[in-house]
Design a protein around this motif. Structure first.
Motif, PDB file in Angstrom:
ATOM      1  N   GLU A   2       0.834  -1.212   0.013  1.00  0.00           N
ATOM      2  CA  GLU A   2       0.016   0.083  -0.058  1.00  0.00           C
ATOM      3  C   GLU A   2       0.903   1.329  -0.070  1.00  0.00           C
ATOM      4  OE1 GLU A   2      -3.519   1.648  -0.762  1.00  0.00           O
ATOM      5  OE2 GLU A   2      -3.356  -0.440  -0.245  1.00  0.00           O
ATOM      6  N   LYS A   3       1.859   1.223   0.634  1.00  0.00           N
ATOM      7  CA  LYS A   3       3.040   2.473   0.728  1.00  0.00           C
ATOM      8  C   LYS A   3       3.747   2.580  -0.569  1.00  0.00           C
ATOM      9  CE  LYS A   3       5.938   4.293   4.196  1.00  0.00           C
ATOM     10  NZ  LYS A   3       6.654   4.327   5.213  1.00  0.00           N
ATOM     11  N   GLN A   4       3.821   1.644  -1.466  1.00  0.00           N
ATOM     12  CA  GLN A   4       4.406   1.512  -2.569  1.00  0.00           C
ATOM     13  C   GLN A   4       3.345   2.380  -3.602  1.00  0.00           C
ATOM     14  OE1 GLN A   4       7.593   1.381  -3.834  1.00  0.00           O
ATOM     15  NE2 GLN A   4       6.872   1.899  -5.757  1.00  0.00           N
ATOM     16  N   LYS A   5       2.194   2.129  -3.542  1.00  0.00           N
ATOM     17  CA  LYS A   5       1.081   2.542  -4.352  1.00  0.00           C
ATOM     18  C   LYS A   5       0.891   3.960  -4.144  1.00  0.00           C
ATOM     19  CE  LYS A   5      -2.201  -1.207  -5.273  1.00  0.00           C
ATOM     20  NZ  LYS A   5      -3.319  -1.694  -5.039  1.00  0.00           N
ATOM     21  N   LEU A   6       1.109   4.073  -2.792  1.00  0.00           N
ATOM     22  CA  LEU A   6       0.996   5.709  -2.322  1.00  0.00           C
ATOM     23  C   LEU A   6       2.092   6.391  -3.174  1.00  0.00           C
ATOM     24  CD1 LEU A   6      -0.444   8.073  -0.518  1.00  0.00           C
ATOM     25  CD2 LEU A   6       0.985   7.373   1.228  1.00  0.00           C
ATOM     26  N   TYR A   7       3.059   6.119  -2.867  1.00  0.00           N
ATOM     27  CA  TYR A   7       4.400   6.624  -3.486  1.00  0.00           C
ATOM     28  C   TYR A   7       4.090   6.879  -4.976  1.00  0.00           C
ATOM     29  CZ  TYR A   7       7.071   6.961   0.714  1.00  0.00           C
ATOM     30  OH  TYR A   7       7.401   7.443   2.201  1.00  0.00           O
ATOM     31  N   GLY A  54      -0.237  17.585   7.876  1.00  0.00           N
ATOM     32  CA  GLY A  54      -0.234  18.677   7.264  1.00  0.00           C
ATOM     33  C   GLY A  54      -0.665  18.270   5.693  1.00  0.00           C
ATOM     34  N   LEU A  55      -0.189  17.224   5.136  1.00  0.00           N
ATOM     35  CA  LEU A  55      -0.386  16.491   3.958  1.00  0.00           C
ATOM     36  C   LEU A  55      -2.152  16.354   3.752  1.00  0.00           C
ATOM     37  CD1 LEU A  55       0.569  15.821   1.092  1.00  0.00           C
ATOM     38  CD2 LEU A  55       0.835  13.446   2.105  1.00  0.00           C
ATOM     39  N   THR A  56      -2.449  15.856   4.617  1.00  0.00           N
ATOM     40  CA  THR A  56      -3.958  15.486   4.616  1.00  0.00           C
ATOM     41  C   THR A  56      -4.787  16.586   4.457  1.00  0.00           C
ATOM     42  OG1 THR A  56      -3.837  13.296   5.755  1.00  0.00           O
ATOM     43  CG2 THR A  56      -5.700  14.140   5.747  1.00  0.00           C
ATOM     44  N   ARG A  57      -4.397  17.544   5.503  1.00  0.00           N
ATOM     45  CA  ARG A  57      -4.936  18.933   5.372  1.00  0.00           C
ATOM     46  C   ARG A  57      -5.047  19.774   3.955  1.00  0.00           C
ATOM     47  NH1 ARG A  57      -2.414  21.382   9.248  1.00  0.00           N
ATOM     48  NH2 ARG A  57      -1.056  22.046   7.889  1.00  0.00           N
ATOM     49  N   ASN A  58      -3.905  19.724   3.444  1.00  0.00           N
ATOM     50  CA  ASN A  58      -3.463  20.325   2.400  1.00  0.00           C
ATOM     51  C   ASN A  58      -4.084  19.722   1.117  1.00  0.00           C
ATOM     52  OD1 ASN A  58      -1.949  22.525   3.739  1.00  0.00           O
ATOM     53  ND2 ASN A  58       0.046  21.328   3.059  1.00  0.00           N
ATOM     54  N   LEU A  59      -4.239  18.315   1.086  1.00  0.00           N
ATOM     55  CA  LEU A  59      -4.726  17.717   0.040  1.00  0.00           C
ATOM     56  C   LEU A  59      -6.373  17.830   0.148  1.00  0.00           C
ATOM     57  CD1 LEU A  59      -2.931  14.321   0.200  1.00  0.00           C
ATOM     58  CD2 LEU A  59      -2.799  15.993  -1.437  1.00  0.00           C
ATOM     59  N   SER A  60      -6.855  17.847   1.034  1.00  0.00           N
ATOM     60  CA  SER A  60      -8.297  18.195   1.214  1.00  0.00           C
ATOM     61  C   SER A  60      -8.727  19.423   0.950  1.00  0.00           C
ATOM     62  CB  SER A  60      -8.946  17.842   2.674  1.00  0.00           C
ATOM     63  OG  SER A  60      -8.533  16.485   3.282  1.00  0.00           O
ATOM     64  N   ILE A  77      -5.696  14.311  -6.462  1.00  0.00           N
ATOM     65  CA  ILE A  77      -5.708  14.421  -5.208  1.00  0.00           C
ATOM     66  C   ILE A  77      -6.302  13.599  -4.272  1.00  0.00           C
ATOM     67  CG2 ILE A  77      -5.613  16.081  -3.457  1.00  0.00           C
ATOM     68  CD1 ILE A  77      -5.028  18.262  -5.664  1.00  0.00           C
ATOM     69  N   GLN A  78      -7.515  13.087  -4.831  1.00  0.00           N
ATOM     70  CA  GLN A  78      -8.573  12.383  -4.011  1.00  0.00           C
ATOM     71  C   GLN A  78      -7.869  11.065  -3.812  1.00  0.00           C
ATOM     72  OE1 GLN A  78     -11.423  13.280  -2.628  1.00  0.00           O
ATOM     73  NE2 GLN A  78     -10.916  11.332  -1.637  1.00  0.00           N
ATOM     74  N   TYR A  79      -7.166  10.410  -5.109  1.00  0.00           N
ATOM     75  CA  TYR A  79      -6.899   9.217  -4.952  1.00  0.00           C
ATOM     76  C   TYR A  79      -5.604   9.038  -4.053  1.00  0.00           C
ATOM     77  CZ  TYR A  79      -8.710   8.003  -9.653  1.00  0.00           C
ATOM     78  OH  TYR A  79      -9.546   7.584 -10.608  1.00  0.00           O
ATOM     79  N   VAL A  80      -5.000   9.974  -3.845  1.00  0.00           N
ATOM     80  CA  VAL A  80      -3.913  10.196  -2.723  1.00  0.00           C
ATOM     81  C   VAL A  80      -4.364  10.251  -1.377  1.00  0.00           C
ATOM     82  CG1 VAL A  80      -2.085  11.274  -1.665  1.00  0.00           C
ATOM     83  CG2 VAL A  80      -2.038  11.296  -4.200  1.00  0.00           C
ATOM     84  N   LEU A  81      -5.813  10.841  -1.216  1.00  0.00           N
ATOM     85  CA  LEU A  81      -6.303  10.971  -0.024  1.00  0.00           C
ATOM     86  C   LEU A  81      -6.818   9.650   0.467  1.00  0.00           C
ATOM     87  CD1 LEU A  81      -8.014  14.039   0.051  1.00  0.00           C
ATOM     88  CD2 LEU A  81      -6.583  13.699   1.645  1.00  0.00           C
ATOM     89  N   ASP A  82      -7.314   9.034  -0.772  1.00  0.00           N
ATOM     90  CA  ASP A  82      -7.911   7.429  -0.569  1.00  0.00           C
ATOM     91  C   ASP A  82      -6.933   6.502  -0.061  1.00  0.00           C
ATOM     92  OD1 ASP A  82     -10.412   8.613  -1.225  1.00  0.00           O
ATOM     93  OD2 ASP A  82     -10.191   7.557  -3.299  1.00  0.00           O
ATOM     94  N   SER A  83      -5.573   6.541  -0.706  1.00  0.00           N
ATOM     95  CA  SER A  83      -4.611   5.605  -0.422  1.00  0.00           C
ATOM     96  C   SER A  83      -4.123   6.010   1.164  1.00  0.00           C
ATOM     97  CB  SER A  83      -3.364   6.011  -1.129  1.00  0.00           C
ATOM     98  OG  SER A  83      -3.698   5.556  -2.610  1.00  0.00           O
ATOM     99  N   LEU A  84      -4.124   7.254   1.421  1.00  0.00           N
ATOM    100  CA  LEU A  84      -3.816   7.598   2.720  1.00  0.00           C
ATOM    101  C   LEU A  84      -4.817   6.978   3.790  1.00  0.00           C
ATOM    102  CD1 LEU A  84      -2.779  11.204   2.472  1.00  0.00           C
ATOM    103  CD2 LEU A  84      -1.080   9.100   3.257  1.00  0.00           C
ATOM    104  N   ALA A  85      -5.961   7.110   3.615  1.00  0.00           N
ATOM    105  CA  ALA A  85      -7.147   6.766   4.234  1.00  0.00           C
ATOM    106  C   ALA A  85      -7.057   4.995   4.541  1.00  0.00           C
ATOM    107  CB  ALA A  85      -8.473   7.176   3.639  1.00  0.00           C
ATOM    108  N   ARG A  86      -6.817   4.434   3.364  1.00  0.00           N
ATOM    109  CA  ARG A  86      -6.568   3.078   3.363  1.00  0.00           C
ATOM    110  C   ARG A  86      -5.430   2.449   4.391  1.00  0.00           C
ATOM    111  NH1 ARG A  86      -8.074   3.369  -1.947  1.00  0.00           N
ATOM    112  NH2 ARG A  86      -6.107   3.119  -2.721  1.00  0.00           N
ATOM    113  N   MET A  87      -4.519   3.481   4.588  1.00  0.00           N
ATOM    114  CA  MET A  87      -3.271   3.205   5.406  1.00  0.00           C
ATOM    115  C   MET A  87      -3.715   3.596   6.783  1.00  0.00           C
ATOM    116  SD  MET A  87      -0.002   4.293   2.761  1.00  0.00           S
ATOM    117  CE  MET A  87       1.181   3.969   3.802  1.00  0.00           C
ATOM    118  N   GLY A  88      -4.599   4.241   7.078  1.00  0.00           N
ATOM    119  CA  GLY A  88      -4.900   4.475   8.319  1.00  0.00           C
ATOM    120  C   GLY A  88      -4.412   5.789   8.701  1.00  0.00           C
ATOM    121  N   PHE A  89      -4.332   6.560   7.691  1.00  0.00           N
ATOM    122  CA  PHE A  89      -4.016   8.133   8.210  1.00  0.00           C
ATOM    123  C   PHE A  89      -5.202   9.068   7.904  1.00  0.00           C
ATOM    124  CE2 PHE A  89      -0.056   6.584   6.535  1.00  0.00           C
ATOM    125  CZ  PHE A  89       0.792   6.582   8.017  1.00  0.00           C
TER     126      PHE A  89
END
Length: 89
Positions: A2-7, A54-60, A77-89
Motif C-alpha cells: 500500500e505504501k508503494q502505491k501511495l508513493y 499537514g499533507l492530509t489537510r493540504n490535500l483536502s 488528489i482524491q486518489y492520494v487521500l484514498d490511499s492515505l485513508a486505506r493506510m490508516g492516516f
C-alpha cells in the motif's frame, strides 16, 4: 504494498501539479504547498507518518479548490487521500 502505491500516486500527482498552468494567486499558493509536501515525501526526506497531518489537510483543501477548474487534478488528489485513508492516516 500500500505504501508503494501511495508513493506512485504521489509521484503521479507531483507530475500533474507541475503541468498545471494559468492559475490565479490563490491556486498558486495551494499548488506550491502541495508540491513542497509531495516533493519531500517523493524524495523520502520525510516519512508519511511525520507529514501526514499537514499533507492530509493540504490535500483536502486542494480537492475543494480544484474541483471545478481542474477536475483531473482534483481526482488525482482524491486518489492520494484514498490511499492515505486505506493506510490508516
Amino acid at each position: 504494498m500500500e505504501k508503494q502505491k501511495l508513493y506512485e500516486r504521489l509521484q503521479e500527482l507531483h507530475r500533474e501539479l507541475e503541468n498545471t498552468s494559468s492559475v490565479d494567486e490563490r491556486t498558486e499558493e495551494v499548488l506550491e504547498r502541495l508540491k513542497n509536501d509531495i516533493s519531500k515525501l517523493v524524495r523520502e526526506e520525510a516519512s508519511i507518518e511525520e507529514e501526514q497531518e499537514g499533507l492530509t489537510r493540504n490535500l483536502s483543501e486542494a480537492v475543494s479548490h480544484f474541483d471545478e477548474e481542474h477536475p483531473r487534478l482534483s481526482m488525482a488528489i482524491q486518489y492520494v487521500l484514498d490511499s492515505l485513508a486505506r493506510m490508516g492516516f
